[in-house]
Design a protein around this motif. Structure first.
Motif, PDB file in Angstrom:
ATOM      1  N   HIS A  75      -5.668   4.591  -2.289  1.00 46.61           N
ATOM      2  CA  HIS A  75      -5.523   3.904  -0.760  1.00 46.61           C
ATOM      3  C   HIS A  75      -4.493   2.513  -1.269  1.00 46.61           C
ATOM      4  CE1 HIS A  75      -5.662   1.409   2.616  1.00 46.61           C
ATOM      5  NE2 HIS A  75      -5.929   2.294   3.144  1.00 46.61           N
ATOM      6  N   PRO A  76      -3.857   2.364  -0.640  1.00 42.46           N
ATOM      7  CA  PRO A  76      -2.098   1.514  -0.955  1.00 42.46           C
ATOM      8  C   PRO A  76      -3.349  -0.034  -1.205  1.00 42.46           C
ATOM      9  CG  PRO A  76      -1.108   2.837   1.015  1.00 42.46           C
ATOM     10  CD  PRO A  76      -3.405   3.130   0.400  1.00 42.46           C
ATOM     11  N   CYS A 133      -4.463   1.239  11.805  1.00 40.24           N
ATOM     12  CA  CYS A 133      -4.727   0.692  10.499  1.00 40.24           C
ATOM     13  C   CYS A 133      -4.886  -0.957  10.271  1.00 40.24           C
ATOM     14  CB  CYS A 133      -3.601   0.879   9.413  1.00 40.24           C
ATOM     15  SG  CYS A 133      -4.279   1.304   8.130  1.00 40.24           S
ATOM     16  N   ALA A 167      -2.497  -1.957   8.154  1.00 43.66           N
ATOM     17  CA  ALA A 167      -0.713  -1.975   8.387  1.00 43.66           C
ATOM     18  C   ALA A 167       0.199  -2.842   8.238  1.00 43.66           C
ATOM     19  CB  ALA A 167      -0.864  -0.777   9.838  1.00 43.66           C
ATOM     20  N   CYS A 198       0.834  -3.116   4.282  1.00 46.12           N
ATOM     21  CA  CYS A 198       1.172  -2.596   3.395  1.00 46.12           C
ATOM     22  C   CYS A 198       2.581  -1.957   3.189  1.00 46.12           C
ATOM     23  CB  CYS A 198       0.196  -0.903   4.427  1.00 46.12           C
ATOM     24  SG  CYS A 198       0.645   0.739   3.014  1.00 46.12           S
ATOM     25  N   HIS A 256       3.555   1.242   2.856  1.00 45.97           N
ATOM     26  CA  HIS A 256       4.316   1.838   2.888  1.00 45.97           C
ATOM     27  C   HIS A 256       4.141   2.279   4.603  1.00 45.97           C
ATOM     28  CE1 HIS A 256       4.019   3.148  -1.480  1.00 45.97           C
ATOM     29  NE2 HIS A 256       2.883   2.565  -1.378  1.00 45.97           N
ATOM     30  N   ALA A 257       3.284   1.546   5.435  1.00 48.26           N
ATOM     31  CA  ALA A 257       3.657   1.868   6.678  1.00 48.26           C
ATOM     32  C   ALA A 257       4.361   2.801   7.395  1.00 48.26           C
ATOM     33  CB  ALA A 257       3.344   0.490   7.610  1.00 48.26           C
ATOM     34  N   CYS A 298       1.335   4.605  11.690  1.00 48.34           N
ATOM     35  CA  CYS A 298       0.152   4.179  11.023  1.00 48.34           C
ATOM     36  C   CYS A 298      -0.266   3.152  12.075  1.00 48.34           C
ATOM     37  CB  CYS A 298       0.459   3.084   9.537  1.00 48.34           C
ATOM     38  SG  CYS A 298       0.830   4.362   8.868  1.00 48.34           S
ATOM     39  N   CYS A 343      -6.653   6.775   4.873  1.00 43.06           N
ATOM     40  CA  CYS A 343      -4.570   7.039   5.296  1.00 43.06           C
ATOM     41  C   CYS A 343      -4.125   8.190   5.676  1.00 43.06           C
ATOM     42  CB  CYS A 343      -4.397   6.043   3.739  1.00 43.06           C
ATOM     43  SG  CYS A 343      -2.476   5.346   3.898  1.00 43.06           S
ATOM     44  N   LEU A 344      -3.060   7.897   6.422  1.00 39.16           N
ATOM     45  CA  LEU A 344      -2.761   9.052   6.925  1.00 39.16           C
ATOM     46  C   LEU A 344      -1.597   9.258   5.730  1.00 39.16           C
ATOM     47  CD1 LEU A 344      -0.919   7.480  10.113  1.00 39.16           C
ATOM     48  CD2 LEU A 344      -3.083   9.008  10.254  1.00 39.16           C
ATOM     49  N   LEU A 345      -1.063   8.677   4.858  1.00 42.19           N
ATOM     50  CA  LEU A 345      -0.296   9.769   3.985  1.00 42.19           C
ATOM     51  C   LEU A 345      -0.659   9.737   2.219  1.00 42.19           C
ATOM     52  CD1 LEU A 345       2.711   6.586   3.894  1.00 42.19           C
ATOM     53  CD2 LEU A 345       2.516   8.768   5.458  1.00 42.19           C
TER      54      LEU A 345
HETATM   55  S1  SF4 Z   1      -3.027   4.250   6.521  1.00 39.84           S
HETATM   56 FE1  SF4 Z   1      -0.628   3.594   6.902  1.00 39.84          FE
HETATM   57  S2  SF4 Z   1      -0.306   1.277   7.017  1.00 39.84           S
HETATM   58 FE2  SF4 Z   1      -2.729   2.913   6.293  1.00 39.84          FE
HETATM   59  S3  SF4 Z   1      -3.050   2.509   4.182  1.00 39.84           S
HETATM   60 FE3  SF4 Z   1      -1.665   4.050   4.772  1.00 39.84          FE
HETATM   61  S4  SF4 Z   1       0.159   4.258   4.798  1.00 39.84           S
HETATM   62 FE4  SF4 Z   1      -0.809   1.469   4.662  1.00 39.84          FE
END
Ligand code: SF4
Ligand code: ATP
Ligand code: SF4
Ligand code: MG
Lengths: 306, 699, 385
Positions: free
Chosen positions: B589-590, B627, B630, B633, B635-636, B640, B658-660
């Protein structure tokens, strides 16, 4: 040990009351028709020609031997007159303290355990009233309601405890309730707040976490800790109770120190005022000392620090 | 408190927003406006004040002259009737109020004027000045105030000026003491020390820093003192030492009625009595209201309340509690990993709400965790993320109100703890699940000995006699490495050092051989060397006794030391879960990655800039619906923030919200960017789009 | 690596505890601050009527020098006297003995106006961001306080300068009108830093400036402090109990134990090659956020707690907890020993027993490694019992 400077300041303040009285004290003692010689004699006898601090020394020395002078009104030794009336006042104060405890402690504790409930709301109302209604108003209301209208309780008179404890108690109910009301109100507020605080504390949570029963957690841990601040306040309030006897004993015609000192104040009978004040102050200090000891038992931290 | 309600960033968020940029008086005013009782009191006082000020305009009568027949009943001419001398009672009451208020106001005004400088001086300067002043105040306090007042009034004679002096003598010492106490407290505040360190002169600090801080308590106190002064004046006049007849005051009116017409016309005594009582009550109520409005003292929860000692559960669709050791309920099918015989405790879909006074705030949402037998589960996250709430909720120890569990299940051996009564819960607490807390200073009851705590822990659960319990207590103290155990039994908590106290807490927690020990930041308040000792002790005890442990901390280093598996929380949710080696080697997770990089450690090159996570943790009132990370983050994406992010579960049981991220990425996966000590990765690069290997989604 | 750091690391002969070098230096070249044998004792209240008046020695003869533009990190357990050193340096408490110099001026006996003048050169940031700014004043008023006091600036000029300061600490201008309870801990700590910088000091005393902050905000503040130092050349006395943070930011490090400095020298030396057992133990006790290293690293276990400063042990103050304690340690206070790497340490091991002669103590094995940490540990003063 902070008591020693305190006692000195207090006794000096008591003594200084005399110096505040306008006019020449020697003349007042000797009487209006006294000759200048007689006044001089009185002045010497009472050391009134010496500086104030020296007079204080004499007074302190005499007070140490229980010689507090003679009442200017009756000519009797003040100590004797006080000894006669003190049991009445002490009994009244003790009874009021008991009333305050009996009413204040359970209500305050229960209100603190369940804030927001009906019991809490009614105790808080009671406390609000108790703080706002002066005891002479309460006394008059009770006299009218209980003494005059329904005649269930005597509204004046006194029976010594030694003569008949039951009659004594019977005659003490109304005075003690009126005098104890304010203190009961204070105890309710104090204990309620302290219980709420304590029940929120970490060690209470830890006691729950050990699987403690409500009786153990609330009745032992919370109560013991919450009673500390309440006890302090209780100790301080003894002075207020003693002072309150002036009005209450007057209203209920009790032969205590209250009416005695009141008439002395009005008649500027300085030795009596000094003596009674001193007695009250000493009583307060003794109570404070006892409270301190009890506090040490409740709070071991204090025990070590002192 | 382990749960800090009043922390400035979290506690009063709503209020500050409401009155953004406004001074404390503005805020107090807003709060006072929401207090009907205080408003009513204020209204009454305004009326009384106006009546007193405008007395000659309001009533046509003279207070000293007969205005009608004696003892006339209330009528249109004489609203409250007439007294024994035929004087109009209403007129006298109003004029009496004028006298009382005049005297009280002058007393309080003078008292404030005198005591503020004295109190500030004593409190700020301290030392000898303070000592002398306080001894004098003590001496006054031990006088029966009434007698002192009577004596002064009696000696000086009954004139309004003398009454004021007599009352002053009584109220002044208390006020000086209060202001002095406030000033002392303010002086101890860091911001005053900061001013001193700037080089600001003392007088400036007193005037600009200390004085404003004592202003609100002084206002409150002055309000209450007005009531006290009214009471005292009434008492003096009642005894004939204050206001003298025929000039009316509430006190002497009462006396007159008492002496003359008490039995024939008791109402005449009631009017002044009620006037006194109402006015004093009003001042007291207003004072309490102001106290609340200024936030000086909180009288505790005012609303409805619950039985203490157990958290309230209000779960709408909670299935009936399964019988003891029954099979897992239907919800379990959807849970993270399939139930396993090694599972000791399973928390499923837990939601906790707090009553903020303006509606419920959800501080914990959709929380799942599983603790297996004999394992150490680390729960890590920043302040306010809900770690302590989780730990307390399991044992149903969150205070209710304001806390409430509104969804989920907590299964111990298949029994849902959320369905238990306090009596049943007590058999779990301290026996199946024990707890130790962050602050060893306050977690032991200062009024009881070490031995008492240990004996109590045993006797809560078994009927052992005192002697046996004592023997076992000494063994326990030995077990946790407390030297001279027998002697420690009789000591009080304050006689022990922080580390020793925490050992005592641990000993008490172990008294009944629990299967799970919940440790909420047990080493945070300790020094590192002591922390190392306690961690070592906990680890060896955990292994020797084979118990499981839920170890809550904000320190990733401590987690690395003690945990087998780690759950990372952010803003009231689980954001990641993995085995400890996995988590540190390949944070998915970021947020976890950000945390690890933001920490300077022996592994980061000194002097180099640290990677930062911008911004701050959102408040529970303002948790975003998408999120929650977000806004901070790197990477948002637009996706997100759109909707709640589900917790994805990988094949190995690792979870990530996390979506990514790809929960299942293995050591070769790009998703696992190397960390610790490596230079910061360029933004956006390291994450794989969602991998197809997802096994299931949890809620 | 930070270039500034390297230069200073090699060219810093004036740093360290050399009291011999404590002769007057011209103001411009003078170090930002210097303490020479500073002692602070507190008289405690009598524990009982008949009890002795106990004396608590919070700082027992500390000497240190902070070079201009450099950071001296000060670490130690709670109660070791770190904050007292900070407050002595700021003259917030009176030293019992010793000399305190700020930018070459002896401030030990200054008072009143003269002292306030000097304060301009040394400013402080406190641990608790929530209570170090007046809750009743908007931030701009707090930040502007030094300008008003030291620079006698008017309202206008002050507003401008406060604006600059806010920008310098990465706070938006609007925050000037906010009250402390409307900001987060990290933001408040930045505002407190802005206030400390307002008068243009040569030295900032930072007493646990990031301890109350979360990891993610802590990094923001640490970076800010490093940027400011590079930009303004201000020196720091940086106090923290988190050794990793101190390591990260400091050029020099001093380790305190029971009111004394036990080891002082260049940061990398002290960290990589600790010459004092206490330093080594402290370092080994810091958990590393890496399970593999954390679990494999050899720890130097310490027994018991820090003894009471009212009764510091005789000889080496650390001997009650030291795993290498020798006979001599109980009797003689260890003299300073200067290692070839420029570290000054106070431990007999270098000239007695194993005669380490400046080698790191990590080379030694503890004499008797306690089997169960703390198992037979001594609490406060338990050894005697
Ligand atoms: S879902 Fe998006 S905003 Fe949330 S942690 Fe993952 S990349 Fe970051
Ligand atoms: N009694 C309470 N009343 C209102 N809100 C509360 C209460 N207790 C906790 N909260 C809120 O719940 C959220 C989670 O708090 P919690 O104490 O669990 O965090 P934490 O992760 O343990 O933080 P810390 O690291 O500071 O201990 C916070 O926003 C907090 O303000
Ligand atoms: S002098 Fe002795 S006791 Fe002190 S640190 Fe060195 S070896 Fe340990
Ligand atoms: Mg917590």
């Amino acid at each position: 040990m902070a008591m020693v400077p305190l006692a000195l300041i207090v006794s000096f303040a008591v003594f200084i009351l005399m110096a505040l009285v306008p006019g020449d004290p020697a003349r007042a003692i000797a009487g209006p028709e006294a000759t200048p010689e007689a006044i001089t004699a009185v002045r010497e006898e009472y050391h009134l020609d010496k500086p104030l601090i020296v007079q204080y020394g004499y007074w302190l020395r005499d007070a140490g031997t229980l010689d507090l002078g003679t009442s200017r009104a009756s000519g009797e030794p003040v100590v004797d007159e006080m000894a006669e009336r003190w049991p009445v006042t002490a009994g009244l104060v003790a009874a009021s303290a008991v009333v305050a405890m009996v009413v204040g402690v359970p209500l305050g504790v229960l209100a603190g355990i369940r804030p927001g409930r009906a019991l809490d709301n009614s105790s808080r109302l009671l406390a609000g009233i108790g703080m706002a209604v002066p005891n002479f108003v309460a006394a008059i209301v009770l006299i009218v309601l209980l003494g005059v209208q329904t005649r269930v309780l005597p509204i004046r008179g006194y029976v010594p405890f030694t003569q008949s404890p039951v009659d004594w108690a019977y005659h003490m109910v109304l005075p003690a309730v009126t005098l104890g009301l304010t203190l009961a109100a204070i105890m309710i507020r104090q204990l309620r707040a302290a219980m709420i605080d304590t029940l929120d504390s970490n060690f209470v949570r830890a006691a729950w976490a050990r699987g403690g029963s409500p009786r153990r957690v609330i009745g032992q841990h919370a109560l013991k800790n919450a009673s500390m601040p309440a006890l302090t306040v209780f100790g301080f309030s003894i002075a207020a109770l003693l002072g309150g006897t002036v009005i209450i004993e007057q209203i209920f015609s009790l032969p205590g120190l209250g009416p005695f000192v009141l008439s002395a104040i009005i008649g500027r009978d300085v030795p009596v005022v000094q003596a009674v004040t001193l007695l009250f102050v000493l009583t307060q200090m003794v109570v404070a000392l006892l409270i301190d000891l009890a506090y040490g038992w409740l709070n071991p931290k204090v025990r070590v620090a002192q | 408190m382990t749960v800090d309600v009043s922390s400035p960033t979290t506690g009063d968020g709503e209020d500050t927003r409401l009155a953004g940029g406004q001074g404390r008086f503005g805020r107090a005013f807003l709060r006072l406006r929401r207090n009907p009782l205080a408003l009513a009191a204020f209204g009454y006082l305004v009326i009384v004040g106006l009546a007193a000020a405008l007395a000659p305009v309001i009533t046509p009568y003279d207070y000293a002259e007969p205005a009608g027949p004696p003892l006339a009943p209330p009528s249109g001419d004489h609203w409250l009737g007439t007294d024994g001398l035929g004087r109009d009672v209403f007129t006298r009451l109003v004029y009496a109020g004028r006298v009382s208020l005049q005297i009280s106001l002058s007393v309080v005004a003078l008292a404030v004027l005198i005591s503020v400088p004295l109190g500030l001086l004593a409190g700020y300067r301290g030392g000898r000045v303070d000592y002398v002043m306080m001894r004098i105040c003590d001496a006054f306090a031990s006088f029966p105030a009434l007698i002192l007042m009577l004596a002064v009034a009696g000696i000086l004679g009954p004139e309004p000026r003398n009454t004021v002096i007599a009352l002053l003598v009584v109220v002044l010492p208390g006020l000086v003491r209060i202001i002095r106490g406030q000033a002392r407290a303010v002086r101890a505040e860091t911001f005053v020390e900061a001013s001193r360190s700037i080089g600001t002169p003392d007088w400036w600090i007193m005037a600009r820093r200390v004085l404003p801080s004592v202003a609100s308590p002084v206002i409150v106190q002055a309000t209450v003192l007005l009531g006290t002064a009214i009471l005292a004046e009434a008492g003096l006049s009642y005894l004939g030492l204050g206001t003298r007849l025929p000039k009316p005051s509430w006190g002497n009116m009462l006396r007159e009625a008492y002496d003359t017409t008490l039995f024939s016309e008791p109402l005449l005594a009631v009017f002044p009595g009620v006037a006194i009582a109402l006015t004093v009550l009003a001042f007291n109520t207003l004072g309490d209201g102001l106290r609340d409005a200024f936030g000086i003292a909180n009288d505790g929860p005012k609303g409805r309340s619950q039985r203490r000692g157990i958290t309230t559960v209000k779960v709408a669709d909670r299935p009936p509690a399964p019988a003891r050791a029954a099979s897992p309920g239907p919800g379990a099918a959807a849970a993270a990993s399939t139930p396993d015989s090694r599972d000791l405790l399973r928390v499923e879909g837990l939601r906790v709400e707090f009553d903020s006074g303006r509606g419920p705030v959800t501080v914990l949402e959709d929380l799942d965790l599983t603790i297996r037998q004999g394992e150490v589960l680390g729960l890590v996250g920043e302040s306010g993320c809900g770690k302590s709430v989780t730990a307390l909720a399991i044992n149903r120890l969150l205070p209710s109100p304001p806390g409430q569990i509104t969804a989920g299940r907590i299964l111990l051996d298949g029994v849902d703890l959320l369905g238990l009564s306090l009596r049943q819960m007590r058999r779990v607490r301290g026996r199946e699940i024990s707890m130790i807390f962050q602050d060893p200073m306050t977690s032991l009851d200062p009024a009881f000995t070490v031995g008492h705590h240990l004996v109590e822990a045993q006797r809560n659960h078994a009927s052992v006699d005192r002697a046996t319990a004592r023997r076992r207590a000494i063994e326990l103290l030995d077990l946790v490495g407390i030297p001279a155990a027998a002697r420690r039994m009789g000591q009080f908590p304050h006689e022990l050092s922080g580390g020793m106290r925490q050992r005592v807490m641990i000993a008490a927690a172990l008294a009944n051989n629990p299967r799970l020990l919940i440790a909420d930041e047990p080493t945070t308040a300790l020094d590192v060397t002591v922390q190392a000792q306690i961690l070592e002790l906990l680890r060896s005890l955990q292994q020797d006794l084979g118990m499981a442990m839920l170890f809550v901390t904000h320190d990733l280093g401590v987690i690395a030391d003690i945990a087998d598996r780690v759950v990372v929380m952010y803003a009231g949710q689980v954001v990641e879960e993995a085995g400890v080696h996995d988590l540190f080697a390949r944070p998915r997770h970021p947020y976890t990655r950000g945390l690890l990089r933001a920490m300077p450690s022996r592994l980061t090159p000194p002097g180099e800039r640290l990677a930062i996570i911008p911004g701050t943790v959102p408040l529970p009132q303002a948790f975003p619906s998408g999120c929650r990370f977000a806004s901070r983050c790197d990477h948002a994406t637009a996706d997100c923030a759109r909707q709640p992010v589900p917790l994805l579960v990988g094949a190995d049981g690792a979870r990530v919200r996390c979506l990514l991220a790809d929960p299942s990425a293995d050591a070769n996966g790009v998703a696992a960017a190397p960390l610790a000590g490596q230079p910061r990765l360029p933004g956006g690069e390291p994450f794989q789009p969602r991998a197809p290997r997802l096994t299931e989604e949890v809620r | 690596m930070n270039p500034v750091r390297t230069t200073i690391g090699t060219a810093q002969p004036a740093t360290g505890t050399d009291t011999a070098a404590a002769t007057a230096t011209p103001a411009a070249a003078a170090p930002a601050a210097r303490l020479v044998n500073v002692v602070k004792e507190y008289r405690l209240r009598r524990s009982s009527l008949f009890g002795r008046r106990e004396v608590l020695q919070a700082v027992g003869g500390v000497s240190l020098t902070i070079a201009r533009g450099e950071t001296l990190g000060l670490v130690g357990e709670s109660g070791s006297g770190k904050s007292t050193v900070a407050r002595l340096l700021m003259r917030l408490v009176e030293p019992t003995a010793g000399t305190i110099e700020i930018c070459g001026t002896d401030v030990t006996n200054l008072r009143g106006r003269a002292l306030r003048q000097v304060r301009r050169n040394a400013q402080m940031v406190f641990q608790d961001p929530y209570s170090s700014l007046d809750p009743l004043s908007p931030l701009k008023e707090s930040i502007g306080e030094p300008l008003r006091i030291h620079r006698r600036m008017g309202r206008r000029a002050r507003a401008d300068r406060v604006g600059e300061l806010l920008a310098q600490v990465n706070l938006r201008q609007q925050y000037g009108d906010r009250y402390p309870n409307e900001l987060s801990g990290g933001q408040l700590q930045r505002a407190a830093t802005a206030r400390a910088l307002a008068a243009g000091p040569e030295l900032l005393v930072l007493d646990e400036p990031v301890s109350a902050l979360d990891v993610s905000t802590q990094a923001q503040v640490i970076n800010l402090l490093q940027d400011l130092q590079e930009e303004l050349g201000v020196a720091y006395l940086f106090i923290a109990h988190d050794l990793s943070v101190v390591r990260h930011i400091s050029h020099q490090i001093a380790v305190m134990y029971l009111g004394r400095i036990v080891e002082i020298g260049p940061a990398d030396q002290v960290y990589e090659r600790p010459a004092h057992p206490y330093t080594a133990a402290l370092l080994s006790a810091v958990p590393v956020p890496d399970p593999v290293r954390q679990r494999s690293q050899t720890k130097i276990p310490l027994r018991g707690d820090i003894p009471s400063p009212t009764q510091p042990p005789a000889g080496c103050r650390f001997h009650t907890r030291c795993p290498f304690a020798m006979e001599i340690c109980r009797e003689q206070d260890p003299p300073p020993y200067r290692t070839p790497a420029g570290v000054t340490t106070y431990c007999h091991l270098h000239e007695h027993g194993p005669r380490l002669a400046g080698a790191p103590v990590t080379a030694l094995r503890p004499a008797e490694a306690p089997a169960h940490v703390g198992g037979k540990a001594a609490g406060k003063g338990d050894d005697a019992a």
